[in-house]
Design an enzyme around this catalytic site. Structure first.
Site, mmCIF file in Angstrom:
data_model
loop_
_atom_site.group_PDB
_atom_site.id
_atom_site.type_symbol
_atom_site.label_atom_id
_atom_site.label_comp_id
_atom_site.label_asym_id
_atom_site.label_seq_id
_atom_site.Cartn_x
_atom_site.Cartn_y
_atom_site.Cartn_z
ATOM 1 N N CYS A 103 0.895 -1.157 0.000
ATOM 2 C CA CYS A 103 0.000 0.000 0.000
ATOM 3 C C CYS A 103 0.926 1.197 0.000
ATOM 4 O O CYS A 103 1.573 1.475 1.005
ATOM 5 C CB CYS A 103 -0.909 0.037 1.223
ATOM 6 S SG CYS A 103 -1.827 1.590 1.286
ATOM 7 N N CYS A 106 -0.507 4.178 2.534
ATOM 8 C CA CYS A 106 -0.499 4.013 3.993
ATOM 9 C C CYS A 106 -0.236 2.548 4.334
ATOM 10 O O CYS A 106 0.893 2.096 4.255
ATOM 11 C CB CYS A 106 -1.795 4.519 4.611
ATOM 12 S SG CYS A 106 -3.306 4.053 3.758
ATOM 13 N N SER A 107 -1.258 1.805 4.720
ATOM 14 C CA SER A 107 -1.015 0.415 5.115
ATOM 15 C C SER A 107 -2.237 -0.461 4.857
ATOM 16 O O SER A 107 -2.498 -1.381 5.620
ATOM 17 C CB SER A 107 -0.634 0.352 6.590
ATOM 18 O OG SER A 107 -1.662 0.947 7.364
ATOM 19 N N CYS A 108 -3.000 -0.190 3.798
ATOM 20 C CA CYS A 108 -4.194 -0.978 3.496
ATOM 21 C C CYS A 108 -3.797 -2.446 3.326
ATOM 22 O O CYS A 108 -2.778 -2.757 2.708
ATOM 23 C CB CYS A 108 -4.876 -0.471 2.238
ATOM 24 S SG CYS A 108 -5.453 1.225 2.410
HETATM 25 FE FE FE Z 1 -3.448 2.190 2.783
#
Ligand code: FE
Length: 197
Positions: A103, A106-108
């Site tokens: 991602c 961000c951190s999906c």
């Molecule tokens: Fe994300």
């Protein structure tokens, strides 16, 4: 060092708590519900769920077809699902294509299937290098991809999360679906490792 320094929290935690209390105050969210969701992903969901999905796909071609067509619906057949993922796109590794997930924003991550993402997945180095130089990054992470194999990098967003369906290892023909599931690591389902016996 002051006496109470051990109680100091990282600024991200302080900010998150401040945002949460504001949203509770405004009536947007309910703090009990937030605690329930955190507890669910920390303690009840983990990569084992994804491993069951992968093993089932290896032994059941009809399930695999359904999984590739609609990831969430197929995972729901195994009792997996929940908030945080609206669409799950499952990408299959083959002898000629290796898939990896990132991602960049961000951190999906497919929480309902894999649980909480590892810290490195959220690092800026991983997020940028997986796009810029995936082959080199994978090598550094211990996964050497043959130069003849194409690497496809999938950028998760809040609406679409990805799950890598790794290749079934040679020599696993006689193994049960439970034994196969034990072979499948979280990293293999992100695409930074292979499954081996
Ligand atoms: Fe994300």
């Amino acid at each position: 060092m002051t006496q109470d320094s051990s109680n100091e929290k990282p600024w991200q935690a302080v900010r998150t708590e401040a945002v949460e209390s504001l949203l509770v105050e405004l009536g947007v969210i309910d703090s009990t519900r937030v605690d329930e969701i955190v507890h669910h992903y920390e303690d009840k969901v983990g990569p084992k769920g994804g491993a069951r999905v992968v093993a089932r796909a290896w032994v059941d071609p009809a399930f695999k077809q359904r999984l590739l067509a609609d990831g969430l619906a197929a995972c729901a057949e195994l009792g997996l699902g929940g908030p945080e993922t609206e669409k799950l796109h499952v990408v299959e590794n083959t002898a000629t294509v290796h898939n990896a997930v990132v991602c960049t924003l961000c951190s999906c991550y497919p929480w309902p299937i894999l649980g909480i993402p590892p810290a490195w997945y959220k690092s800026s180095a991983y997020r940028s290098r997986m796009v810029r130089e995936p082959r080199r990054l994978l090598t550094e992470m211990g996964l050497i991809i043959d130069p003849s194999v194409e690497i496809r990098v999938w950028d998760s967003v809040s609406e679409i999360r990805y799950l890598v369906l790794p290749e079934r290892p040679a020599g696993s023909e006689l193994m049960s679906v439970e034994q196969l599931a034990d072979l499948v690591s979280r990293d293999a389902m992100i695409g930074v490792a292979k499954v081996s016996l």
